[in-house]
Scaffold this motif. Sequence first.
Motif, PDB file in Angstrom:
ATOM      1  N   ILE A 188      -1.014 -39.546  48.407  1.00  0.00           N
ATOM      2  CA  ILE A 188      -0.996 -40.913  48.904  1.00  0.00           C
ATOM      3  C   ILE A 188      -0.207 -40.911  50.203  1.00  0.00           C
ATOM      4  CG2 ILE A 188      -0.068 -43.228  48.532  1.00  0.00           C
ATOM      5  CD1 ILE A 188      -0.392 -42.686  45.502  1.00  0.00           C
ATOM      6  N   GLY A 232       1.294 -43.796  52.586  1.00  0.00           N
ATOM      7  CA  GLY A 232       1.494 -45.240  52.623  1.00  0.00           C
ATOM      8  C   GLY A 232       1.293 -45.847  53.991  1.00  0.00           C
ATOM      9  N   GLU A 240      -0.596 -50.956  51.763  1.00  0.00           N
ATOM     10  CA  GLU A 240      -1.746 -50.175  51.271  1.00  0.00           C
ATOM     11  C   GLU A 240      -1.450 -48.703  51.458  1.00  0.00           C
ATOM     12  OE1 GLU A 240      -4.272 -50.357  55.465  1.00  0.00           O
ATOM     13  OE2 GLU A 240      -5.005 -51.466  53.722  1.00  0.00           O
ATOM     14  N   GLY A 241      -2.374 -47.871  51.070  1.00  0.00           N
ATOM     15  CA  GLY A 241      -2.184 -46.442  51.258  1.00  0.00           C
ATOM     16  C   GLY A 241      -3.508 -45.711  51.317  1.00  0.00           C
ATOM     17  N   LEU A 265      -5.701 -42.649  50.105  1.00  0.00           N
ATOM     18  CA  LEU A 265      -5.830 -41.670  49.042  1.00  0.00           C
ATOM     19  C   LEU A 265      -6.443 -40.420  49.656  1.00  0.00           C
ATOM     20  CD1 LEU A 265      -5.365 -41.411  45.956  1.00  0.00           C
ATOM     21  CD2 LEU A 265      -7.777 -41.935  45.662  1.00  0.00           C
ATOM     22  N   LYS A 304      -9.041 -46.162  51.457  1.00  0.00           N
ATOM     23  CA  LYS A 304      -7.832 -46.981  51.487  1.00  0.00           C
ATOM     24  C   LYS A 304      -7.726 -47.759  50.181  1.00  0.00           C
ATOM     25  CE  LYS A 304      -7.189 -47.844  56.434  1.00  0.00           C
ATOM     26  NZ  LYS A 304      -7.123 -48.888  57.489  1.00  0.00           N
ATOM     27  N   VAL A 305      -6.517 -47.885  49.696  1.00  0.00           N
ATOM     28  CA  VAL A 305      -6.288 -48.568  48.428  1.00  0.00           C
ATOM     29  C   VAL A 305      -5.128 -49.546  48.593  1.00  0.00           C
ATOM     30  CG1 VAL A 305      -5.714 -48.259  45.988  1.00  0.00           C
ATOM     31  CG2 VAL A 305      -7.034 -46.490  47.174  1.00  0.00           C
ATOM     32  N   GLU A 327      -1.732 -51.501  47.886  1.00  0.00           N
ATOM     33  CA  GLU A 327      -0.511 -50.964  47.276  1.00  0.00           C
ATOM     34  C   GLU A 327      -0.474 -51.190  45.773  1.00  0.00           C
ATOM     35  OE1 GLU A 327       4.371 -51.402  47.571  1.00  0.00           O
ATOM     36  OE2 GLU A 327       3.095 -52.428  49.016  1.00  0.00           O
ATOM     37  N   LEU A 337      -2.512 -48.443  43.920  1.00  0.00           N
ATOM     38  CA  LEU A 337      -2.345 -47.022  44.245  1.00  0.00           C
ATOM     39  C   LEU A 337      -2.115 -46.158  42.995  1.00  0.00           C
ATOM     40  CD1 LEU A 337      -0.207 -47.144  47.517  1.00  0.00           C
ATOM     41  CD2 LEU A 337      -2.476 -46.105  47.256  1.00  0.00           C
ATOM     42  N   LEU A 344      -4.683 -43.264  41.677  1.00  0.00           N
ATOM     43  CA  LEU A 344      -4.245 -41.877  41.579  1.00  0.00           C
ATOM     44  C   LEU A 344      -4.490 -41.340  40.170  1.00  0.00           C
ATOM     45  CD1 LEU A 344      -2.835 -39.635  43.222  1.00  0.00           C
ATOM     46  CD2 LEU A 344      -0.670 -40.472  42.312  1.00  0.00           C
TER      47      LEU A 344
END
Length: 355
Positions: free
Chosen positions: A314, A316, A320-321, A323, A332-333, A335, A338, A342
Amino acid sequence: MFRDHTKTIRIGDRVIGGGNPVLIQSMTNTKTEDVQATVAQINRLAEAGCEIIRCAVPNQAAAAALREIKKQISLPLVADIHFDYRLALSAIEAGADKIRINPGNIGSRDRVKAVVDAARERQIPIRVGVNGGSLEKEILEKYHGVTPEGLVESALAQTAMIEEMGYDNLVISIKASDVLLCARAHELLAERTSYPLHVGITEAGTVFSGTVKSSVGLGIILYQGIGDTIRVSLTGDPIEEVKAAKAILKDLGLKKGGIQVVSCPTCGRTQIDLIHLANQVEEMVADIPLNLTVAVMGCIVNGPGEAKEADLGIAGGKGEGLLIKKGKAVRKVPESELLSALRQELLSWEKQSAQ
């Protein structure tokens, strides 16, 4: 490497020495005669990754309890004996897979021989244990206190006495709470014996300070190829001993399996709650049996590059973060999603590896 050439010793269904993997040992802190509590703790330790378990045997009730405990556990069972040789005899009779004694506090040579003869009859190993706090008076006087040379001299004299009785199914342990003294003692001992060594920093302290102290000491010792079994001695739940031991062995490349989590220390660029997330990830991956590295990084400066070195990661951003899988950003995922994203990736990975 010293451990490649140590004598092979069998403890229950496990084998140490001769280049076999370094095994993790812990010790119960329940009353051994409380069979239910002791078995429950041992089974928890086994689930956490403990591979050999030791129980204190301070009285005959504890020795007798070993018989029932052994029926209900999967780990090799070591009986820890001090002062009363009759407790060692009772523990052997109850089915202990190994006996830990300090011949110096067992008593006369005849008493030590009685224990050795019983161990020989059952073909179980004896761990000769010498601690800085239990050195013989003459050794302390000769070396003006606890020294590496004194620890080694005491241990070798006691193993020689058992060898003279015709038995060499032995493991040696020399421990002290002084990190550098303990490390030096192991260096000297490894040069002078081929018996497998059980290593650790004794009385290391609480979970935090003891883990730091043990990591430094065991790191020095293990990196030199010394040590066939280890214990991280902590004042606390023995589960913490096992967790620390696993981490030490993994970081030294001596243990494979299990997910390793790497995470950045955070700084002013971090825009997600990385500290909370990293702790959640570490807890979440504990039950996933994959040999992977997972990176949890907090910003766009170093995050993507560092995460690319991991199997899964990840990086950040603001709320958001990214992957990242095998070096490539996959999506993009938000926050808040996340952790679950994962976990989904890891479970998918686990399913594929099982096919």
